[in-house]
Design a protein around this motif. Sequence first.
Motif, PDB file in Angstrom:
ATOM      1  N   THR A 189       0.854  -1.191   0.000  1.00  0.00           N
ATOM      2  CA  THR A 189       0.000   0.000   0.000  1.00  0.00           C
ATOM      3  C   THR A 189       0.883   1.231   0.000  1.00  0.00           C
ATOM      4  O   THR A 189       1.915   1.254   0.679  1.00  0.00           O
ATOM      5  CB  THR A 189      -0.866   0.013   1.287  1.00  0.00           C
ATOM      6  N   PHE A 190       0.490   2.248  -0.761  1.00  0.00           N
ATOM      7  CA  PHE A 190       1.200   3.530  -0.711  1.00  0.00           C
ATOM      8  C   PHE A 190       0.164   4.646  -0.717  1.00  0.00           C
ATOM      9  O   PHE A 190      -0.811   4.604  -1.476  1.00  0.00           O
ATOM     10  CB  PHE A 190       2.110   3.702  -1.940  1.00  0.00           C
ATOM     11  N   SER A 191       0.393   5.659   0.127  1.00  0.00           N
ATOM     12  CA  SER A 191      -0.420   6.863   0.001  1.00  0.00           C
ATOM     13  C   SER A 191       0.366   8.052   0.543  1.00  0.00           C
ATOM     14  O   SER A 191       1.422   7.889   1.149  1.00  0.00           O
ATOM     15  CB  SER A 191      -1.762   6.703   0.720  1.00  0.00           C
ATOM     16  N   GLY A 192      -0.162   9.247   0.290  1.00  0.00           N
ATOM     17  CA  GLY A 192       0.592  10.429   0.680  1.00  0.00           C
ATOM     18  C   GLY A 192      -0.304  11.604   1.008  1.00  0.00           C
ATOM     19  O   GLY A 192      -1.486  11.637   0.666  1.00  0.00           O
ATOM     20  N   VAL A 193       0.299  12.566   1.679  1.00  0.00           N
ATOM     21  CA  VAL A 193      -0.397  13.800   2.013  1.00  0.00           C
ATOM     22  C   VAL A 193       0.545  14.972   1.751  1.00  0.00           C
ATOM     23  O   VAL A 193       1.737  14.894   2.033  1.00  0.00           O
ATOM     24  CB  VAL A 193      -0.933  13.756   3.463  1.00  0.00           C
ATOM     25  N   LYS A 194      -0.016  16.039   1.160  1.00  0.00           N
ATOM     26  CA  LYS A 194       0.803  17.206   0.792  1.00  0.00           C
ATOM     27  C   LYS A 194       0.915  18.178   1.962  1.00  0.00           C
ATOM     28  O   LYS A 194      -0.113  18.522   2.550  1.00  0.00           O
ATOM     29  CB  LYS A 194       0.108  18.011  -0.325  1.00  0.00           C
ATOM     30  N   PRO A 195       2.098  18.675   2.248  1.00  0.00           N
ATOM     31  CA  PRO A 195       2.223  19.661   3.337  1.00  0.00           C
ATOM     32  C   PRO A 195       1.932  21.077   2.847  1.00  0.00           C
ATOM     33  O   PRO A 195       2.789  21.949   2.903  1.00  0.00           O
ATOM     34  CB  PRO A 195       3.681  19.488   3.788  1.00  0.00           C
TER      35      PRO A 195
ATOM     36  N   ILE B  68       4.969  12.043   3.309  1.00  0.00           N
ATOM     37  CA  ILE B  68       4.675  13.477   3.298  1.00  0.00           C
ATOM     38  C   ILE B  68       5.223  13.928   1.952  1.00  0.00           C
ATOM     39  O   ILE B  68       6.456  14.017   1.771  1.00  0.00           O
ATOM     40  CB  ILE B  68       5.443  14.237   4.418  1.00  0.00           C
ATOM     41  N   VAL B  69       4.328  14.182   0.992  1.00  0.00           N
ATOM     42  CA  VAL B  69       4.780  14.400  -0.385  1.00  0.00           C
ATOM     43  C   VAL B  69       5.090  15.890  -0.586  1.00  0.00           C
ATOM     44  O   VAL B  69       4.323  16.636  -1.183  1.00  0.00           O
ATOM     45  CB  VAL B  69       3.766  13.838  -1.409  1.00  0.00           C
ATOM     46  N   ASP B  70       6.264  16.264  -0.100  1.00  0.00           N
ATOM     47  CA  ASP B  70       6.610  17.693  -0.049  1.00  0.00           C
ATOM     48  C   ASP B  70       6.879  18.300  -1.425  1.00  0.00           C
ATOM     49  O   ASP B  70       6.626  19.487  -1.634  1.00  0.00           O
ATOM     50  CB  ASP B  70       7.781  17.937   0.924  1.00  0.00           C
ATOM     51  N   LEU B  71       7.372  17.481  -2.368  1.00  0.00           N
ATOM     52  CA  LEU B  71       7.615  18.065  -3.701  1.00  0.00           C
ATOM     53  C   LEU B  71       6.301  18.578  -4.298  1.00  0.00           C
ATOM     54  O   LEU B  71       6.289  19.569  -5.032  1.00  0.00           O
ATOM     55  CB  LEU B  71       8.238  17.014  -4.639  1.00  0.00           C
ATOM     56  N   HIS B  72       5.205  17.911  -3.949  1.00  0.00           N
ATOM     57  CA  HIS B  72       3.906  18.340  -4.462  1.00  0.00           C
ATOM     58  C   HIS B  72       3.473  19.692  -3.885  1.00  0.00           C
ATOM     59  O   HIS B  72       2.598  20.349  -4.445  1.00  0.00           O
ATOM     60  CB  HIS B  72       2.834  17.292  -4.146  1.00  0.00           C
ATOM     61  N   ALA B  73       4.060  20.074  -2.755  1.00  0.00           N
ATOM     62  CA  ALA B  73       3.685  21.363  -2.144  1.00  0.00           C
ATOM     63  C   ALA B  73       4.339  22.534  -2.878  1.00  0.00           C
ATOM     64  O   ALA B  73       4.046  23.683  -2.596  1.00  0.00           O
ATOM     65  CB  ALA B  73       4.077  21.375  -0.670  1.00  0.00           C
TER      66      ALA B  73
ATOM     67  N   THR C 127       2.389  18.948 -14.474  1.00  0.00           N
ATOM     68  CA  THR C 127       3.045  17.628 -14.489  1.00  0.00           C
ATOM     69  C   THR C 127       2.867  16.855 -13.175  1.00  0.00           C
ATOM     70  O   THR C 127       3.235  15.682 -13.091  1.00  0.00           O
ATOM     71  CB  THR C 127       4.555  17.765 -14.779  1.00  0.00           C
ATOM     72  N   TYR C 128       2.285  17.516 -12.184  1.00  0.00           N
ATOM     73  CA  TYR C 128       2.132  16.930 -10.854  1.00  0.00           C
ATOM     74  C   TYR C 128       1.543  15.508 -10.830  1.00  0.00           C
ATOM     75  O   TYR C 128       2.051  14.634 -10.111  1.00  0.00           O
ATOM     76  CB  TYR C 128       1.326  17.945 -10.029  1.00  0.00           C
ATOM     77  N   PRO C 129       0.506  15.200 -11.635  1.00  0.00           N
ATOM     78  CA  PRO C 129      -0.020  13.834 -11.574  1.00  0.00           C
ATOM     79  C   PRO C 129       1.003  12.776 -12.017  1.00  0.00           C
ATOM     80  O   PRO C 129       0.906  11.616 -11.604  1.00  0.00           O
ATOM     81  CB  PRO C 129      -1.210  13.873 -12.540  1.00  0.00           C
TER      82      PRO C 129
ATOM     83  N   SER D 155       4.553   8.423 -10.134  1.00  0.00           N
ATOM     84  CA  SER D 155       5.874   7.898  -9.779  1.00  0.00           C
ATOM     85  C   SER D 155       5.917   7.473  -8.319  1.00  0.00           C
ATOM     86  O   SER D 155       6.503   6.437  -7.976  1.00  0.00           O
ATOM     87  CB  SER D 155       6.952   8.955 -10.004  1.00  0.00           C
ATOM     88  N   ASP D 156       5.309   8.299  -7.454  1.00  0.00           N
ATOM     89  CA  ASP D 156       5.257   7.943  -6.029  1.00  0.00           C
ATOM     90  C   ASP D 156       4.692   6.533  -5.876  1.00  0.00           C
ATOM     91  O   ASP D 156       5.196   5.712  -5.107  1.00  0.00           O
ATOM     92  CB  ASP D 156       4.316   8.888  -5.259  1.00  0.00           C
ATOM     93  N   ILE D 157       3.629   6.283  -6.614  1.00  0.00           N
ATOM     94  CA  ILE D 157       2.896   5.021  -6.466  1.00  0.00           C
ATOM     95  C   ILE D 157       3.642   3.870  -7.146  1.00  0.00           C
ATOM     96  O   ILE D 157       3.846   2.801  -6.577  1.00  0.00           O
ATOM     97  CB  ILE D 157       1.481   5.174  -7.063  1.00  0.00           C
TER      98      ILE D 157
ATOM     99  N   GLN E  23      -9.147  10.420 -10.338  1.00  0.00           N
ATOM    100  CA  GLN E  23      -8.635  10.631 -11.690  1.00  0.00           C
ATOM    101  C   GLN E  23      -7.110  10.445 -11.744  1.00  0.00           C
ATOM    102  O   GLN E  23      -6.570   9.922 -12.720  1.00  0.00           O
ATOM    103  CB  GLN E  23      -9.016  12.044 -12.162  1.00  0.00           C
ATOM    104  N   HIS E  24      -6.434  10.866 -10.687  1.00  0.00           N
ATOM    105  CA  HIS E  24      -4.971  10.719 -10.664  1.00  0.00           C
ATOM    106  C   HIS E  24      -4.551   9.247 -10.583  1.00  0.00           C
ATOM    107  O   HIS E  24      -3.560   8.840 -11.196  1.00  0.00           O
ATOM    108  CB  HIS E  24      -4.384  11.480  -9.468  1.00  0.00           C
ATOM    109  N   VAL E  25      -5.304   8.468  -9.820  1.00  0.00           N
ATOM    110  CA  VAL E  25      -4.942   7.051  -9.722  1.00  0.00           C
ATOM    111  C   VAL E  25      -5.277   6.334 -11.036  1.00  0.00           C
ATOM    112  O   VAL E  25      -4.536   5.455 -11.497  1.00  0.00           O
ATOM    113  CB  VAL E  25      -5.629   6.374  -8.510  1.00  0.00           C
TER     114      VAL E  25
HETATM  115  N1  TRP Z   1      -2.178  14.077  -4.929  1.00  0.00           N
HETATM  116  C1  TRP Z   1      -2.510  13.672  -3.600  1.00  0.00           C
HETATM  117  C2  TRP Z   1      -3.433  14.732  -2.980  1.00  0.00           C
HETATM  118  O1  TRP Z   1      -3.490  15.844  -3.414  1.00  0.00           O
HETATM  119  C3  TRP Z   1      -1.307  13.515  -2.735  1.00  0.00           C
HETATM  120  C4  TRP Z   1      -0.429  12.444  -3.271  1.00  0.00           C
HETATM  121  C5  TRP Z   1       0.749  12.632  -3.911  1.00  0.00           C
HETATM  122  C6  TRP Z   1      -0.665  11.043  -3.234  1.00  0.00           C
HETATM  123  N2  TRP Z   1       1.305  11.429  -4.232  1.00  0.00           N
HETATM  124  C7  TRP Z   1       0.463  10.454  -3.857  1.00  0.00           C
HETATM  125  C8  TRP Z   1      -1.694  10.251  -2.757  1.00  0.00           C
HETATM  126  C9  TRP Z   1       0.557   9.067  -4.026  1.00  0.00           C
HETATM  127  C10 TRP Z   1      -1.604   8.872  -2.924  1.00  0.00           C
HETATM  128  C11 TRP Z   1      -0.485   8.286  -3.551  1.00  0.00           C
HETATM  129  O2  TRP Z   1      -4.094  14.408  -2.048  1.00  0.00           O
END
Ligand code: TRP
Length: 332
Positions: free
Chosen positions: A4-10, A40-45, A129-131, A136-138, A154-156
């Motif tokens: 399992t992988f998931s993330g949250v943006k700071p 903690i997906v900081d690059l996305h912030a 390009t964020y998605p 890549s994270d996943i 939609q991103h998944v």
């Molecule tokens: N895009 C997700 C959001 O805005 C955060 C996120 C980034 C994420 N990478 C991820 C979630 C990988 C799940 C898996 O909430």
Amino acid sequence: MKRTFSGVKPTGHLTLGNYLGAVRRWAEVDQHDSDALFSIVDLHALTVEHDPARVRRLSRQAATILLAAGLDPEQCTVFVQSHVDEHARLSYLLECTATDGEMRRMIQYKEKGARARAAGESVRLSLLTYPVLMASDILAYATDEVPVGDDQAQHVELTRDLAVRFNQRYGHVFTVPKATYPQVAARVMDLQEPTSKMGKSNDSGAGIVYLLDEPEVIRRKIMRAVTDSGQDVEYDREGRPGAANLLEILAACEDGNPAALAGVYQSYGALKKDTAEAVVELLRPLRERHAQLAADPGFVDEVLRAGAARARGLARPLVDRAYAVIGLLPVG
Ligand code: TRP
Ligand code: AMP
């Protein structure tokens, strides 16, 4: 065991939406029944205007909240995205797999881009390009399941398309992941504007319950939630979004069913009061544990250091394989 992988943006303080949509399941289910990584997906912030010191502060705070919410470093891997180079490294290959049309169709890009342009701000290329970075994270971890709120569907879906396309073109490298959603409260709405998602970077805080809000603040925000003009309490997401949101929040807190709960209440006042108390109780342990952890930042740093080391070890060979099959000459 499944991965399992998931993330949250700071990008702001974590909200009740983050908790009910994602983080609570990570702690209660995913870390126990899978090999789970939470980032903690900081690059996305950095895809929107940001203040460097604030992102740094929010990254540590998000990590502390995840641990306070019950993520156990003995059970799962918690780390900061930018500590593991493989995310950015894989992202480039996936930029060479995705198309610009696919990127421009992403709802979040359209919405956030339009908002920035309307405010006279420029739009960072990384917002487009964020998605791909998210994919890549996943994909860097051979992820089977991605527990998220429904705004990430939609991103998944894009992530799956990219994995399939890459595998077809170059040979099987990536596991094709699937998103999982909570049964209720997959999209918690803003209490003041129940047709918009409760988002941590919304301008006004009045409709947002932050996980670290004091009980009195939580009560006040929920008691002042916008409800609909009808007198009786009905569960109707389209017609009665304000009441439906409260019913979903209450149902999520009590493991109940929003439609059944609607029958229990004669008035919005009583529904709000019970919802407020349920949320205060749900978040109480998190608040208490957060206070303890915040007093010991060395512990949080050590969890993140060990988490990044483990994540790096998992991602490196997989990303190396992607580099090789796409036609890049391996280091001799
Ligand atoms: N895009 C997700 C959001 O805005 C955060 C996120 C980034 C994420 N990478 C991820 C979630 C990988 C799940 C898996 O909430
Ligand atoms: P973000 O804050 O955008 O990084 O989101 C982190 C996780 O929380 C993602 O899985 C989101 O889908 C989820 N999430 C964020 N806001 C909400 C919300 N209002 N309702 C449900 N889930 C949410």
